[in-house]
Structures are given as structure tokens and as C-alpha cells.
Scaffold this active site. Structure first.
Site, PDB file in Angstrom:
ATOM      1  N   HIS A  25      14.879   4.125   5.996  1.00  0.00           N
ATOM      2  CA  HIS A  25      13.574   3.474   5.730  1.00  0.00           C
ATOM      3  C   HIS A  25      12.525   4.088   6.645  1.00  0.00           C
ATOM      4  O   HIS A  25      12.474   3.775   7.828  1.00  0.00           O
ATOM      5  CB  HIS A  25      13.668   1.970   5.981  1.00  0.00           C
ATOM      6  CG  HIS A  25      12.383   1.215   5.764  1.00  0.00           C
ATOM      7  ND1 HIS A  25      12.332   0.005   5.126  1.00  0.00           N
ATOM      8  CD2 HIS A  25      11.099   1.483   6.105  1.00  0.00           C
ATOM      9  CE1 HIS A  25      11.084  -0.433   5.081  1.00  0.00           C
ATOM     10  NE2 HIS A  25      10.314   0.448   5.689  1.00  0.00           N
ATOM     11  N   HIS A  32       8.196   5.624   6.765  1.00  0.00           N
ATOM     12  CA  HIS A  32       6.891   5.911   6.153  1.00  0.00           C
ATOM     13  C   HIS A  32       6.399   7.245   6.699  1.00  0.00           C
ATOM     14  O   HIS A  32       6.184   7.373   7.908  1.00  0.00           O
ATOM     15  CB  HIS A  32       5.873   4.820   6.515  1.00  0.00           C
ATOM     16  CG  HIS A  32       6.320   3.458   6.074  1.00  0.00           C
ATOM     17  ND1 HIS A  32       5.958   2.908   4.858  1.00  0.00           N
ATOM     18  CD2 HIS A  32       7.128   2.551   6.665  1.00  0.00           C
ATOM     19  CE1 HIS A  32       6.525   1.714   4.743  1.00  0.00           C
ATOM     20  NE2 HIS A  32       7.244   1.473   5.821  1.00  0.00           N
ATOM     21  N   LYS A  34      11.349   0.110  -4.702  1.00  0.00           N
ATOM     22  CA  LYS A  34      10.990  -0.773  -3.601  1.00  0.00           C
ATOM     23  C   LYS A  34      10.208  -1.968  -4.114  1.00  0.00           C
ATOM     24  O   LYS A  34       9.198  -1.811  -4.818  1.00  0.00           O
ATOM     25  CB  LYS A  34      10.127   0.018  -2.607  1.00  0.00           C
ATOM     26  CG  LYS A  34       9.657  -0.767  -1.410  1.00  0.00           C
ATOM     27  CD  LYS A  34      10.779  -1.023  -0.424  1.00  0.00           C
ATOM     28  CE  LYS A  34      10.346  -1.992   0.650  1.00  0.00           C
ATOM     29  NZ  LYS A  34      10.150  -1.383   1.937  1.00  0.00           N
ATOM     30  N   HIS A  40      11.079  -5.456   0.681  1.00  0.00           N
ATOM     31  CA  HIS A  40      10.337  -6.041   1.800  1.00  0.00           C
ATOM     32  C   HIS A  40      10.488  -7.549   1.579  1.00  0.00           C
ATOM     33  O   HIS A  40       9.796  -8.126   0.738  1.00  0.00           O
ATOM     34  CB  HIS A  40       8.870  -5.606   1.812  1.00  0.00           C
ATOM     35  CG  HIS A  40       8.133  -6.213   2.968  1.00  0.00           C
ATOM     36  ND1 HIS A  40       7.750  -5.491   4.066  1.00  0.00           N
ATOM     37  CD2 HIS A  40       7.776  -7.494   3.214  1.00  0.00           C
ATOM     38  CE1 HIS A  40       7.181  -6.302   4.952  1.00  0.00           C
ATOM     39  NE2 HIS A  40       7.167  -7.525   4.448  1.00  0.00           N
ATOM     40  N   HIS A  85      14.441  -3.828   7.017  1.00  0.00           N
ATOM     41  CA  HIS A  85      13.904  -4.242   8.321  1.00  0.00           C
ATOM     42  C   HIS A  85      14.063  -5.744   8.574  1.00  0.00           C
ATOM     43  O   HIS A  85      13.091  -6.471   8.721  1.00  0.00           O
ATOM     44  CB  HIS A  85      12.441  -3.802   8.501  1.00  0.00           C
ATOM     45  CG  HIS A  85      11.484  -4.062   7.366  1.00  0.00           C
ATOM     46  ND1 HIS A  85      11.474  -5.218   6.640  1.00  0.00           N
ATOM     47  CD2 HIS A  85      10.477  -3.314   6.861  1.00  0.00           C
ATOM     48  CE1 HIS A  85      10.518  -5.145   5.740  1.00  0.00           C
ATOM     49  NE2 HIS A  85       9.897  -4.007   5.849  1.00  0.00           N
ATOM     50  N   ASP A 145      11.747   2.210   9.927  1.00  0.00           N
ATOM     51  CA  ASP A 145      10.450   1.664   9.514  1.00  0.00           C
ATOM     52  C   ASP A 145       9.323   2.273  10.348  1.00  0.00           C
ATOM     53  O   ASP A 145       8.291   1.623  10.575  1.00  0.00           O
ATOM     54  CB  ASP A 145      10.432   0.133   9.586  1.00  0.00           C
ATOM     55  CG  ASP A 145       9.240  -0.465   8.853  1.00  0.00           C
ATOM     56  OD1 ASP A 145       8.661   0.220   7.991  1.00  0.00           O
ATOM     57  OD2 ASP A 145       8.882  -1.622   9.158  1.00  0.00           O
ATOM     58  N   ALA A 148      -0.494  -3.427  10.575  1.00  0.00           N
ATOM     59  CA  ALA A 148       0.923  -3.624  10.911  1.00  0.00           C
ATOM     60  C   ALA A 148       1.702  -2.335  10.784  1.00  0.00           C
ATOM     61  O   ALA A 148       1.644  -1.666   9.754  1.00  0.00           O
ATOM     62  CB  ALA A 148       1.517  -4.661   9.948  1.00  0.00           C
TER      63      ALA A 148
HETATM   64  N1  LIG Z   1       6.332  -2.414   8.681  1.00  0.00           N
HETATM   65  C1  LIG Z   1       5.029  -2.426   8.794  1.00  0.00           C
HETATM   66  O1  LIG Z   1       4.502  -3.230   9.589  1.00  0.00           O
HETATM   67  N2  LIG Z   1       4.219  -1.606   8.086  1.00  0.00           N
HETATM   68  C2  LIG Z   1       4.615  -0.705   7.048  1.00  0.00           C
HETATM   69  C3  LIG Z   1       4.910  -1.401   5.763  1.00  0.00           C
HETATM   70  C4  LIG Z   1       6.237  -2.133   5.728  1.00  0.00           C
HETATM   71  O2  LIG Z   1       7.300  -1.547   5.895  1.00  0.00           O
HETATM   72  O3  LIG Z   1       6.251  -3.355   5.511  1.00  0.00           O
HETATM   73  C5  LIG Z   1       3.481   0.324   6.837  1.00  0.00           C
HETATM   74  O4  LIG Z   1       3.478   0.989   5.805  1.00  0.00           O
HETATM   75  O5  LIG Z   1       2.639   0.491   7.726  1.00  0.00           O
HETATM   76 ZN   LIG Z   2       8.420  -0.065   6.078  1.00  0.00          ZN
HETATM   77 ZN   LIG Z   3       8.155  -3.604   4.747  1.00  0.00          ZN
END
Ligand SMILES: NC(=O)N[C@@H](CC(=O)O)C(=O)O
Ligand SMILES: [Zn+2]
Ligand SMILES: [Zn+2]
Length: 347
Positions: free
Chosen positions: A16, A18, A101, A138, A176, A249, A265
């Protein structure tokens, strides 16, 4: 002089992450590829990755950011909307997409196009079950009357409990996880349900974010919970259960967007993620369990081969960077300027 403690592991994967897009990729892809052989690439771009065609184009952009000589395979994921069709799933499967997702609409960063009611995608979920396209979640409800600290638990009660009954053959990952409730639910559910755990949810609880000042770099979703939940996650990750595996994450945001009256976030950990997991496992005297969590349980769950090469960690303190370049901005990584006890060495 005593020899530093070293730990050699089968190369891990990140289930996981980004990476974002375009000029962010020149930071995020080398950071991920430095440690991980494969990674599940989250599709919450703007606009989101909703079709096989988008996923293939995004994969090509990621591949062009892989440093020469590095071995890194991005595993692509579609973003479910209310309108994702069974045909979209068949096309995604044919294009090599391995999962979809579920972002409940409004749950997190770039989730506005997410699913507004799980019942709207039941036909899509049938198609995923048929084609063995996994469901990544999520897992938070979004109703404004539900307290942010309860959103994961209520997602389990109101949604996940039904999904595992209604789609018994669909492989699902609760991403997560942040609560004792989630760890217990996953542990006691069928072998078709797994969960990822981040390094930051193992290392921190909400006191780290809120005591002595509000620290936006610890703000991620699902939000850090109280310490009994952190303890339950540490037990789950280090307990040897094959249902729990590594998912960083890692989620880059520019520093100015986090240090703001409405900070966003996400925590950036990809530059030292395995090092942070080692620290968490060491705190439980469980370094011997790190390889299973980081390198075996994920590929076994996904039905993919384990990696053949290795990485080595050495107990040698180093200072994390204060900032890293993110396109035309900079980001503040989690642990910026702090000492990290474990260091990755190239094999
Ligand atoms: N985890 C997070 O707080 N942020 C993630 C999105 C996610 O995984 O929920 C993001 O894309 O910034
Ligand atoms: Zn994430
Ligand atoms: Zn998430």
C-alpha cells in the site's frame, strides 16, 4: 569495537503506497524502489485511476521514473466509483490490474469520487470475485455524526461484516488498520481477509500527535488512536499471523499543505520505511518476525512468488533529512531531522 547488529531479509514488498504522479515520481519511485521489489500503487490521483487504460498509462509513467538498474514492479489498482462496471473489471483484469480500491466517498485524501453506498457496487464486487480482482478497503465510515476515532470500528460493523458474508470467495484487504477491533476482526475472519499495517501506526498513538502541541506531520487517516490500539497493532504485526503484512501508506504532501490551518492527511515514510518497521519490531523484541511480515505474508496472500534477493539492515544511527524535494515543492518526511536507529545497506 563490537560489530553492529545486522539483519538480512528477503527483499520486502509494499502492499500500500501513494506515489502520486508527474514530477512527484522522481522522489517517490526511487525511494520505494530502494527497498521494495514490488508495490501496490494507490489510485487516488486527481482525477482518479478508474479504468484499465488509466492504470496502464500511469504504470508507464511510474516505470519511466525507476532508476536505471533498479528492480521494481508497480502493481496497479483501480479506484472504485459508483459507476465502475463489470466490464471495467474484466478489462482491468485483462490489463494486469490486480485489485480495486474502495474509498467511501469523503473518507480521505482524494476520495470525493469514491463509493457513496456499498450496495451500488454489489454487481461490480460480483465481477471482482469472479475474475479474482482483490478488494482493498479504506475502512472508515464517513457520516458526520460518527466520531473520527470510531470510524474504522463502525465500518467493520456496518460494512465489512456483511461484505465477507456476501462475497466469501473475494479476497479482501483492510488497509492501514488502526484499532484493536480491526486486528481482532481480521484475525478471526476467513483466510480471504488480510490487513496491512503502517510503520507509523506501530510507532505512534494519538498522544504523539496531540500532547504538548498539535503536530500535523503525524496526521494521517485513519487517524492515530489511543495507545491500547497501538499495542494491539504491535501484537498483530509481530505475532506471526500470516494475515498481517507490510503496507507503508507512505503518502507525500507538500510541507505547506500539512502545516496549515486545515492540514491534509498522510505521512511520508517511503525513504526509510523498513528502518521504521525494524524499530517497531525491535521494541517488541520481535525482529525475528519482521521477515514474515515484510516479505512473506503479502506475496503469499496475493498468490505471487516471494522475492529471491535480500536487503540488509544495520543498527547504525543516522539522521533523517529535514526535507525532501516534491516536484516544485518540498515535503517534510515523518521523523524529519530525527535519529533513526536502523539503516538500510545495499546488498
Ligand atoms: N493515509 C492518508 O492519510 N492519506 C492518503 C490516503 C489514504 O490512504 O487514506 C493520501 O493519499 O494522502
Ligand atoms: Zn493510503
Ligand atoms: Zn486510506
Amino acid at each position: 569495537m563490537t560489530t553492529p547488529q545486522t539483519l538480512t531479509l528477503t527483499r520486502p514488498d509494499d502492499w500500500h503506497i501513494h506515489l502520486r504522479d508527474n514530477d512527484a515520481l522522481s522522489l517517490t519511485v526511487p525511494d520505494a524502489a530502494n527497498t521494495f521489489a514490488r508495490a501496490i500503487i494507490m489510485p487516488n490521483l486527481v482525477p482518479p485511476v478508474t479504468t484499465a487504460e488509466h492504470a496502464l498509462a500511469y504504470r508507464a509513467r511510474i516505470e519511466s521514473a525507476i532508476p536505471p538498474g533498479a528492480n521494481f514492479e508497480p502493481l496497479m489498482v483501480l479506484y472504485l466509483t459508483d459507476n465502475t462496471s463489470a466490464e471495467d473489471i474484466a478489462a482491468a483484469k485483462a490489463a494486469g490490474v490486480i485489485a480495486c480500491k474502495l474509498y467511501p466517498a469523503g473518507a480521505t485524501t482524494n476520495s470525493d469520487s469514491g463509493v457513496t453506498d456499498i450496495k451500488k457496487i454489489y454487481t461490480t464486487l460480483e465481477a471482482m470475485q469472479k475474475h479474482d480482482v482483490k478488494l482493498l478497503m479504506h475502512g472508515e465510515v464517513t457520516h458526520s455524526d460518527i466520531d473520527i476515532f470510531d470510524r474504522e470500528k463502525i465500518f467493520i460493523d456496518r460494512t465489512l461484516r456483511h461484505l465477507v458474508k456476501d462475497f466469501p470467495e473475494l479476497a479482501m484487504v483492510l488497509e492501514h488498520i488502526t484499532t484493536k477491533d480491526a486486528a481482532e476482526f481480521v484475525e478471526s475472519a476467513t483466510s480471504k481477509l488480510g490487513a496491512t499495517i503502517t510503520a507509523h501506526h506501530l510507532l505512534y498513538n494519538r498522544n504523539h500527535m496531540l500532547v504538548g502541541g498539535i503536530r500535523p506531520h503525524y496526521y494521517c487517516l485513519p487517524i492515530l488512536k489511543r495507545n491500547i490500539h497501538q499495542e494491539a497493532l504491535l501484537k498483530a504485526a509481530t505475532g506471526g499471523s500470516t494475515k498481517f503484512f507490510l503496507g507503508t501508506d507512505s503518502a507525500p504532501h507538500p510541507t505547506h499543505a500539512k502545516e496549515s490551518a486545515c492540514g491534509c492527511a498522510g505521512c511520508y515514510t517511503a525513504y526509510a520505511a523498513l528502518e521504521m518497521y525494524a524499530e517497531a519490531f525491535e521494541s517488541m523484541n520481535a525482529l525475528d518476525k519482521l521477515e514474515g511480515f515484510a516479505s512473506f505474508h503479502g506475496p503469499d496472500f496475493y498468490g505471487l512468488p516471494r522475492n529471491n534477493d535480500t536487503v540488509t539492515l544495520v543498527k547504525e544511527p543516522w539522521t533523517a533529512p529535514d526535507s525532501l524535494p516534491l516536484g516544485t515543492s518540498t515535503l517534510s518526511p515523518l521523523r524529519a531531522g530525527e535519529t533513526l536507529p536502523w539503516k538500510l545497506v545495499r546488498n
